[in-house]
Every structure is written in structure tokens, then in C-alpha cells.
Design a protein around this motif. Structure first.
Motif, PDB file in Angstrom:
ATOM      1  N   VAL A  25      13.696  12.107   9.286  1.00  0.00           N
ATOM      2  CA  VAL A  25      13.417  13.466   9.737  1.00  0.00           C
ATOM      3  C   VAL A  25      11.925  13.634   9.978  1.00  0.00           C
ATOM      4  O   VAL A  25      11.104  12.869   9.469  1.00  0.00           O
ATOM      5  N   GLN A  26      11.600  14.652  10.776  1.00  0.00           N
ATOM      6  CA  GLN A  26      10.206  14.952  11.100  1.00  0.00           C
ATOM      7  C   GLN A  26       9.704  16.069  10.208  1.00  0.00           C
ATOM      8  O   GLN A  26      10.407  17.039   9.940  1.00  0.00           O
ATOM      9  N   GLY A  27       8.462  15.945   9.750  1.00  0.00           N
ATOM     10  CA  GLY A  27       7.821  17.005   8.990  1.00  0.00           C
ATOM     11  C   GLY A  27       7.702  16.703   7.509  1.00  0.00           C
ATOM     12  O   GLY A  27       8.684  16.401   6.855  1.00  0.00           O
ATOM     13  N   CYS A  28       6.458  16.776   7.002  1.00  0.00           N
ATOM     14  CA  CYS A  28       6.227  16.547   5.578  1.00  0.00           C
ATOM     15  C   CYS A  28       4.934  17.230   5.142  1.00  0.00           C
ATOM     16  O   CYS A  28       3.902  17.072   5.802  1.00  0.00           O
ATOM     17  N   PRO A  29       4.967  17.993   4.037  1.00  0.00           N
ATOM     18  CA  PRO A  29       3.750  18.641   3.545  1.00  0.00           C
ATOM     19  C   PRO A  29       2.857  17.715   2.719  1.00  0.00           C
ATOM     20  O   PRO A  29       1.722  18.065   2.406  1.00  0.00           O
ATOM     21  N   MET A  30       3.379  16.550   2.348  1.00  0.00           N
ATOM     22  CA  MET A  30       2.576  15.596   1.576  1.00  0.00           C
ATOM     23  C   MET A  30       1.604  14.860   2.511  1.00  0.00           C
ATOM     24  O   MET A  30       1.903  14.647   3.688  1.00  0.00           O
ATOM     25  N   ARG A  31       0.484  14.456   1.957  1.00  0.00           N
ATOM     26  CA  ARG A  31      -0.479  13.648   2.706  1.00  0.00           C
ATOM     27  C   ARG A  31      -0.866  12.447   1.850  1.00  0.00           C
ATOM     28  O   ARG A  31      -2.032  12.248   1.493  1.00  0.00           O
ATOM     29  N   PRO A  38       2.488   8.345   9.101  1.00  0.00           N
ATOM     30  CA  PRO A  38       1.765   9.608   9.306  1.00  0.00           C
ATOM     31  C   PRO A  38       2.236  10.363  10.542  1.00  0.00           C
ATOM     32  O   PRO A  38       2.003  11.565  10.659  1.00  0.00           O
ATOM     33  N   ASP A  39       2.895   9.661  11.460  1.00  0.00           N
ATOM     34  CA  ASP A  39       3.425  10.316  12.650  1.00  0.00           C
ATOM     35  C   ASP A  39       4.597  11.245  12.315  1.00  0.00           C
ATOM     36  O   ASP A  39       5.016  12.045  13.159  1.00  0.00           O
ATOM     37  N   THR A  40       5.123  11.165  11.070  1.00  0.00           N
ATOM     38  CA  THR A  40       6.208  12.067  10.669  1.00  0.00           C
ATOM     39  C   THR A  40       5.668  13.357  10.026  1.00  0.00           C
ATOM     40  O   THR A  40       6.443  14.240   9.689  1.00  0.00           O
ATOM     41  N   TRP A  41       4.360  13.478   9.847  1.00  0.00           N
ATOM     42  CA  TRP A  41       3.789  14.636   9.152  1.00  0.00           C
ATOM     43  C   TRP A  41       3.987  15.958   9.888  1.00  0.00           C
ATOM     44  O   TRP A  41       4.424  16.928   9.275  1.00  0.00           O
ATOM     45  N   PRO A  42       3.627  16.047  11.178  1.00  0.00           N
ATOM     46  CA  PRO A  42       3.677  17.364  11.850  1.00  0.00           C
ATOM     47  C   PRO A  42       5.077  17.990  11.809  1.00  0.00           C
ATOM     48  O   PRO A  42       6.072  17.335  12.129  1.00  0.00           O
ATOM     49  N   GLY A 104      10.520  15.044  -3.300  1.00  0.00           N
ATOM     50  CA  GLY A 104      10.758  16.172  -4.182  1.00  0.00           C
ATOM     51  C   GLY A 104       9.794  17.336  -3.993  1.00  0.00           C
ATOM     52  O   GLY A 104       9.889  18.348  -4.690  1.00  0.00           O
ATOM     53  N   ILE A 105       8.863  17.221  -3.033  1.00  0.00           N
ATOM     54  CA  ILE A 105       7.815  18.228  -2.881  1.00  0.00           C
ATOM     55  C   ILE A 105       8.371  19.580  -2.432  1.00  0.00           C
ATOM     56  O   ILE A 105       7.765  20.626  -2.683  1.00  0.00           O
ATOM     57  N   ALA A 106       9.534  19.590  -1.799  1.00  0.00           N
ATOM     58  CA  ALA A 106      10.106  20.847  -1.294  1.00  0.00           C
ATOM     59  C   ALA A 106      10.804  21.651  -2.385  1.00  0.00           C
ATOM     60  O   ALA A 106      11.189  22.798  -2.156  1.00  0.00           O
ATOM     61  N   PHE A 107      10.993  21.061  -3.567  1.00  0.00           N
ATOM     62  CA  PHE A 107      11.749  21.727  -4.631  1.00  0.00           C
ATOM     63  C   PHE A 107      10.995  22.940  -5.147  1.00  0.00           C
ATOM     64  O   PHE A 107       9.884  22.833  -5.654  1.00  0.00           O
ATOM     65  N   LYS A 108      11.618  24.105  -5.003  1.00  0.00           N
ATOM     66  CA  LYS A 108      11.009  25.370  -5.436  1.00  0.00           C
ATOM     67  C   LYS A 108      12.023  26.117  -6.298  1.00  0.00           C
ATOM     68  O   LYS A 108      12.849  26.875  -5.782  1.00  0.00           O
ATOM     69  N   PRO A 109      12.010  25.897  -7.614  1.00  0.00           N
ATOM     70  CA  PRO A 109      13.016  26.486  -8.497  1.00  0.00           C
ATOM     71  C   PRO A 109      13.029  28.015  -8.489  1.00  0.00           C
ATOM     72  O   PRO A 109      14.040  28.634  -8.807  1.00  0.00           O
ATOM     73  N   GLY A 110      11.926  28.643  -8.068  1.00  0.00           N
ATOM     74  CA  GLY A 110      11.874  30.096  -8.039  1.00  0.00           C
ATOM     75  C   GLY A 110      12.520  30.718  -6.811  1.00  0.00           C
ATOM     76  O   GLY A 110      12.738  31.934  -6.765  1.00  0.00           O
ATOM     77  N   ASN A 111      12.819  29.892  -5.816  1.00  0.00           N
ATOM     78  CA  ASN A 111      13.430  30.386  -4.572  1.00  0.00           C
ATOM     79  C   ASN A 111      14.949  30.328  -4.713  1.00  0.00           C
ATOM     80  O   ASN A 111      15.577  29.314  -4.437  1.00  0.00           O
ATOM     81  N   LEU A 143      -4.195  11.923  -4.689  1.00  0.00           N
ATOM     82  CA  LEU A 143      -3.476  10.920  -3.904  1.00  0.00           C
ATOM     83  C   LEU A 143      -2.684  11.520  -2.758  1.00  0.00           C
ATOM     84  O   LEU A 143      -2.567  10.918  -1.692  1.00  0.00           O
ATOM     85  N   THR A 144      -2.128  12.719  -2.966  1.00  0.00           N
ATOM     86  CA  THR A 144      -1.172  13.274  -2.001  1.00  0.00           C
ATOM     87  C   THR A 144      -1.567  14.623  -1.400  1.00  0.00           C
ATOM     88  O   THR A 144      -0.962  15.063  -0.425  1.00  0.00           O
ATOM     89  N   GLY A 145      -2.549  15.297  -2.026  1.00  0.00           N
ATOM     90  CA  GLY A 145      -2.911  16.625  -1.571  1.00  0.00           C
ATOM     91  C   GLY A 145      -1.997  17.717  -2.080  1.00  0.00           C
ATOM     92  O   GLY A 145      -2.130  18.877  -1.701  1.00  0.00           O
ATOM     93  N   GLN A 146      -1.054  17.352  -2.962  1.00  0.00           N
ATOM     94  CA  GLN A 146      -0.070  18.312  -3.469  1.00  0.00           C
ATOM     95  C   GLN A 146       0.109  18.142  -4.982  1.00  0.00           C
ATOM     96  O   GLN A 146      -0.087  17.051  -5.512  1.00  0.00           O
ATOM     97  N   PRO A 147       0.521  19.223  -5.689  1.00  0.00           N
ATOM     98  CA  PRO A 147       0.799  19.119  -7.129  1.00  0.00           C
ATOM     99  C   PRO A 147       2.111  18.382  -7.376  1.00  0.00           C
ATOM    100  O   PRO A 147       2.926  18.212  -6.454  1.00  0.00           O
TER     101      PRO A 147
END
Length: 252
Positions: A25-31, A38-42, A104-111, A143-147
């Protein structure tokens, strides 16, 4: 729900058990500094595809996947939960083994609305391959730019749901090869009854050329590829952490 797709691969052999049809799939908030796609990031790249079209591509070579199935990787698959539900619904009607390769970066238990969809998706999912980049919160951000708190919470969620989980960890010289953190990673995942496999992968530099072509600075320039022989030692440190946790608190 159509999916935003980077590419399709007919015969994947490292994306879950057996030979698999792999959907990138295309799209990832991790860096991730060592990401080789990296072409899958946007989020707005890729090609829109219908789940029915993708499943038809799978069925063209179905006999080859008798001991495998379908894996969705990326990018980050859980950014497109509605699409995954539709694709896996088609697959499970035919008893096809389904796997998600996720950070697992998309996991948002509060949503709560998103969690409802995720709960539905998990009823259609046989295996989740979870990439834990670094167990230390600050080093994970570097390492990733994300928590990593949501990622670790996702591992706990999978255990609660009883979804088979494979943990993947890339060993990068001087960055993720510290025995203290490797043991801590093992100690963390040792609590989970759904842990079915541990893949410890050596960092390689094959993605560096792609960064040059895309005009993106490569953060790990000069970092050597990981010695494959040492990866066995590093995996043992993680296994020691797992054993330690299970000696204190056996899983049920």
C-alpha cells in the motif's frame, strides 16, 4: 473501499508463511532512517485499486499460494483499514490465509470509531507481522520520527485479541544493536502468548541508491551493512529477554 496501492508482487517468500501474494500500500507516517521503500511514504501517491481487482490478481496464480496466502504491507496498511476489511472479506470467503505487515504506528486506542473497524478487521486477519524499530522511546523517535507508545500498545492489543504475531526487528550497527535494548525488547515481547515467531534482520545498504534517485538525503550514509553472523548473537540476546520474562511470568 478502494485502496491506494504502490505495487503488487506475485510471489513473496519473506512476507509470512509460504509463498504469498503481496500488496504494497501507499502512504506511511514513519520516516525510518533505514527504510528501503521511501517511495511509499507520500499519502497521495500510488494507484487507486478496487479490492475485487486485487483479489482477481491473486486468484490468477492461486495454486501457487496453497501453503501461503495474501500479505498486505507498505507503506503502512493500517492507514487504510476500510480497504483491508473489504479485501480480507473476499479472501476469507475462500479460506485464504491473511497477513498484515505493520509498524503499528496507526494504532490509536483513543479513537473509538477506528478501533471498531480494527476489531472487525482482526476477525478477518490470521497473522500480524509487527515491526518494532526500537524499544526505547527517545531512540525510536530519533530513528523513525515517531513515538513508539502506540506501537507497543498495538502489540498488547493483538495479544488481547489472540491474533498470531510475528515480531520483526532490524539490527543496525551502532543504532539498534545495543544488547541492553535488545534484551529489553525481548523482555517486553516475552509477556505475549500470541508471539509465534521472531525475525531479526540485518541492516543492508541496498536502499541507498533509491534515495539518490528520489533526491532524499540518506540519514545512514556511511553506516555499514550489518554482519549477518552477528545477527545470530543479537537474536539470542532478544531470546534471553523473552526467557527472562517468561521465567518470572509464564504466559497462558
Amino acid at each position: 473501499m478502494n485502496g491506494r496501492i504502490h505495487s503488487l508482487e506475485s510471489f513473496g517468500t519473506v512476507d509470512g508463511p509460504g509463498t504469498r501474494f503481496v500488496v504494497f500500500v501507499q502512504g506511511c507516517p514513519m520516516r525510518c532512517a533505514y527504510c528501503h521503500n521511501p517511495d511509499t511514504w507520500p499519502m497521495n501517491g500510488g494507484t487507486m485499486m478496487e479490492p475485487e481487482y486485487i483479489y482477481e490478481q491473486y486468484k490468477r496464480n492461486k495454486p501457487f499460494y496453497e501453503n501461503g496466502g495474501i500479505t498486505v504491507t507498505g507503506g503502512e496498511p493500517l492507514m487504510q483499514v476500510d480497504f483491508l476489511i473489504d479485501l480480507f472479506t473476499l479472501a476469507k470467503k475462500d479460506g485464504v490465509h491473511t497477513c498484515i505487515d505493520s509498524s503499528g504506528i496507526a494504532f490509536k486506542p483513543g479513537n473509538t470509531e477506528w478501533i471498531k473497524k480494527l476489531d472487525h478487521l482482526m476477525t478477518l486477519t490470521d497473522l500480524v507481522m509487527l515491526d518494532i524499530k526500537h524499544i526505547d522511546p527517545e531512540k525510536h523517535k530519533e530513528l523513525t520520527g515517531q513515538p513508539n507508545d502506540g506501537i507497543l500498545a498495538f502489540a498488547e492489543y493483538l495479544d488481547e485479541k489472540g491474533i498470531d504475531m510475528w515480531i520483526r526487528h532490524v539490527v543496525v550497527p551502532g543504532i539498534t544493536d545495543d544488547d541492553k535494548y535488545l534484551f529489553k525488547l525481548g523482555y517486553f515481547i516475552g509477556q505475549f502468548a500470541n508471539l509465534k515467531a521472531l525475525d531479526v534482520l540485518p541492516y543492508h545498504t541496498m536502499g541507498e541508491k533509491k534515495y539518490e534517485e528520489l533526491g532524499i538525503p540518506y540519514k545512514l550514509a556511511g553506516v555499514p551493512a550489518m554482519d549477518k553472523g552477528k545477527v545470530v548473537e543479537k537474536k539470542q540476546v532478544i531470546l534471553d529477554g523473552i526467557k527472562k520474562r517468561r521465567s518470572e511470568e509464564p504466559v497462558h
